[in-house]
Scaffold this motif. Sequence first.
Motif, PDB file in Angstrom:
ATOM      1  N   GLN A 159     -82.673  51.103  23.481  1.00 25.02           N
ATOM      2  CA  GLN A 159     -82.334  52.489  23.808  1.00 25.02           C
ATOM      3  C   GLN A 159     -80.938  52.801  23.301  1.00 25.02           C
ATOM      4  O   GLN A 159     -79.961  52.186  23.735  1.00 25.02           O
ATOM      5  N   PRO A 160     -80.785  53.773  22.413  1.00 25.13           N
ATOM      6  CA  PRO A 160     -79.457  54.128  21.902  1.00 25.13           C
ATOM      7  C   PRO A 160     -78.687  54.973  22.905  1.00 25.13           C
ATOM      8  O   PRO A 160     -79.273  55.607  23.788  1.00 25.13           O
ATOM      9  N   ARG A 161     -77.370  54.971  22.781  1.00 24.82           N
ATOM     10  CA  ARG A 161     -76.517  55.863  23.549  1.00 24.82           C
ATOM     11  C   ARG A 161     -76.263  57.119  22.741  1.00 24.82           C
ATOM     12  O   ARG A 161     -76.081  57.074  21.524  1.00 24.82           O
ATOM     13  N   VAL A 162     -76.235  58.248  23.405  1.00 29.52           N
ATOM     14  CA  VAL A 162     -75.812  59.474  22.741  1.00 29.52           C
ATOM     15  C   VAL A 162     -74.289  59.438  22.611  1.00 29.52           C
ATOM     16  O   VAL A 162     -73.609  58.584  23.188  1.00 29.52           O
ATOM     17  N   SER A 163     -73.748  60.369  21.878  1.00 32.24           N
ATOM     18  CA  SER A 163     -72.312  60.377  21.638  1.00 32.24           C
ATOM     19  C   SER A 163     -71.541  60.842  22.867  1.00 32.24           C
ATOM     20  O   SER A 163     -72.096  61.422  23.810  1.00 32.24           O
ATOM     21  N   TRP A 164     -70.228  60.610  22.836  1.00 32.77           N
ATOM     22  CA  TRP A 164     -69.334  61.058  23.913  1.00 32.77           C
ATOM     23  C   TRP A 164     -69.468  62.561  24.102  1.00 32.77           C
ATOM     24  O   TRP A 164     -69.515  63.047  25.227  1.00 32.77           O
ATOM     25  N   TRP A 165     -69.553  63.304  23.008  1.00 28.76           N
ATOM     26  CA  TRP A 165     -69.617  64.759  23.091  1.00 28.76           C
ATOM     27  C   TRP A 165     -70.906  65.243  23.732  1.00 28.76           C
ATOM     28  O   TRP A 165     -70.909  66.218  24.487  1.00 28.76           O
ATOM     29  N   VAL A 166     -72.013  64.565  23.443  1.00 27.51           N
ATOM     30  CA  VAL A 166     -73.287  64.958  24.056  1.00 27.51           C
ATOM     31  C   VAL A 166     -73.225  64.754  25.569  1.00 27.51           C
ATOM     32  O   VAL A 166     -73.615  65.622  26.353  1.00 27.51           O
ATOM     33  N   ASP A 167     -72.707  63.593  25.993  1.00 27.45           N
ATOM     34  CA  ASP A 167     -72.547  63.355  27.421  1.00 27.45           C
ATOM     35  C   ASP A 167     -71.584  64.359  28.045  1.00 27.45           C
ATOM     36  O   ASP A 167     -71.788  64.819  29.175  1.00 27.45           O
ATOM     37  N   ALA A 168     -70.519  64.718  27.308  1.00 26.12           N
ATOM     38  CA  ALA A 168     -69.544  65.674  27.833  1.00 26.12           C
ATOM     39  C   ALA A 168     -70.186  67.043  28.057  1.00 26.12           C
ATOM     40  O   ALA A 168     -69.939  67.704  29.076  1.00 26.12           O
ATOM     41  N   VAL A 169     -71.027  67.475  27.125  1.00 24.75           N
ATOM     42  CA  VAL A 169     -71.706  68.764  27.295  1.00 24.75           C
ATOM     43  C   VAL A 169     -72.682  68.692  28.462  1.00 24.75           C
ATOM     44  O   VAL A 169     -72.810  69.642  29.249  1.00 24.75           O
ATOM     45  N   THR A 170     -73.365  67.568  28.600  1.00 21.28           N
ATOM     46  CA  THR A 170     -74.274  67.388  29.741  1.00 21.28           C
ATOM     47  C   THR A 170     -73.522  67.561  31.047  1.00 21.28           C
ATOM     48  O   THR A 170     -73.995  68.226  31.979  1.00 21.28           O
ATOM     49  N   MET A 171     -72.329  66.998  31.139  1.00 18.42           N
ATOM     50  CA  MET A 171     -71.545  67.113  32.363  1.00 18.42           C
ATOM     51  C   MET A 171     -70.951  68.497  32.543  1.00 18.42           C
ATOM     52  O   MET A 171     -70.813  68.983  33.661  1.00 18.42           O
ATOM     53  N   LEU A 172     -70.604  69.153  31.433  1.00 18.79           N
ATOM     54  CA  LEU A 172     -70.097  70.519  31.547  1.00 18.79           C
ATOM     55  C   LEU A 172     -71.173  71.442  32.106  1.00 18.79           C
ATOM     56  O   LEU A 172     -70.920  72.247  33.020  1.00 18.79           O
TER      57      LEU A 172
END
Length: 346
Positions: free
Chosen positions: A16-29
């Motif tokens: 399972q790959p990790r998404v990028s820092w920015w993708v996780d950041a948008v998810t949290m926003l």
Amino acid sequence: MATTGQHAPADALRGQPRVSWWVDAVTMLLGTWLLVGLVVDGWAHNNLQALETFFTPWHAVFYSGFVATAAWVLATAARARQPSRSGLAAFPAGYGLAVVGVVVFAVGGAGDMTWHSIFGIEQDVEALFSPTHLLLFAGMALILSTPLRAAWSDPAEPAAPGYRRFLPVLASATLVTVLVAFAFMYWAAFIQTIGASSYDPPLLDGVASVLATNLILLAPLSLLARRWRLPLGTTTTIYGSVGVLMGAVDAYRLPAMVAAAVLAGLAVDGLLRLLEPSASRPQRFWVMGALVPLATWSAYFAMVAVTAGIGWSAELWTGTISWACLLGLALSLLMLPPPIPNATPR
């Protein structure tokens, strides 16, 4: 890989790959939008007595936050899905359960509209016990915990990240902590009045609120400390967010309690910088469990004493802090128990 914003696999066995820092950041926003919508709706349930319909401005903020968050989560999961794999393993790390959370929330939302049509609009504590609301909380927890779950299982995750690198994980833990605090707002120390002077229900509620809030704050902090060396500001972020958002539910009736939450967070951040607890240093981890409540509730009662007066006997407020410390120590021992010695085979 670059087109989906992924990096090294989080679990080499599952791929399972990790998404990028920015993708996780948008998810949290977007998750913050969802959680703030919940807080706004909670404020309405607690402070407006004329709610008679499901279709309110407060629900609009809440459910629009869900639509935006769900659209992003589903798009992210679909974009990075691996057709060669089945089930949750086909999605990027953490996002499989987030998809489940979207479904759970959607079912809860449909049920909530039906529930309100049949039973009316709940007020005060009843809103926290509605079965459809509990479904909404469960779905939110699965969505908001996504970056934390993904990072936890990633061997490439640094053990001592900086604050910026750690921010999506910290935001994930913070939002889930606020969600749990919201679900137990009837025992929330940062919106309670401490002032009873005899053994009566308000006093017992005050003690219970401190002990319940103690576990709600310490559990995520201890979990993070097991996995990472926490950057400075971690506790202030968690405590401050709980103080600000829970205060909003109560219409900031006790604004000094927001300051108490921030002050306690600063004190604990300083303590953790000195202790540097970790799973590889169990003694320091256990000391953290005992001393974090001491720092937290000493700051809390100091703020109460300065702004309103404690109104409790010295035995009661010092004993409450002592009980919080004992509970913190017990939690740390359960979370990181002493190793079991090798027994002689029978």
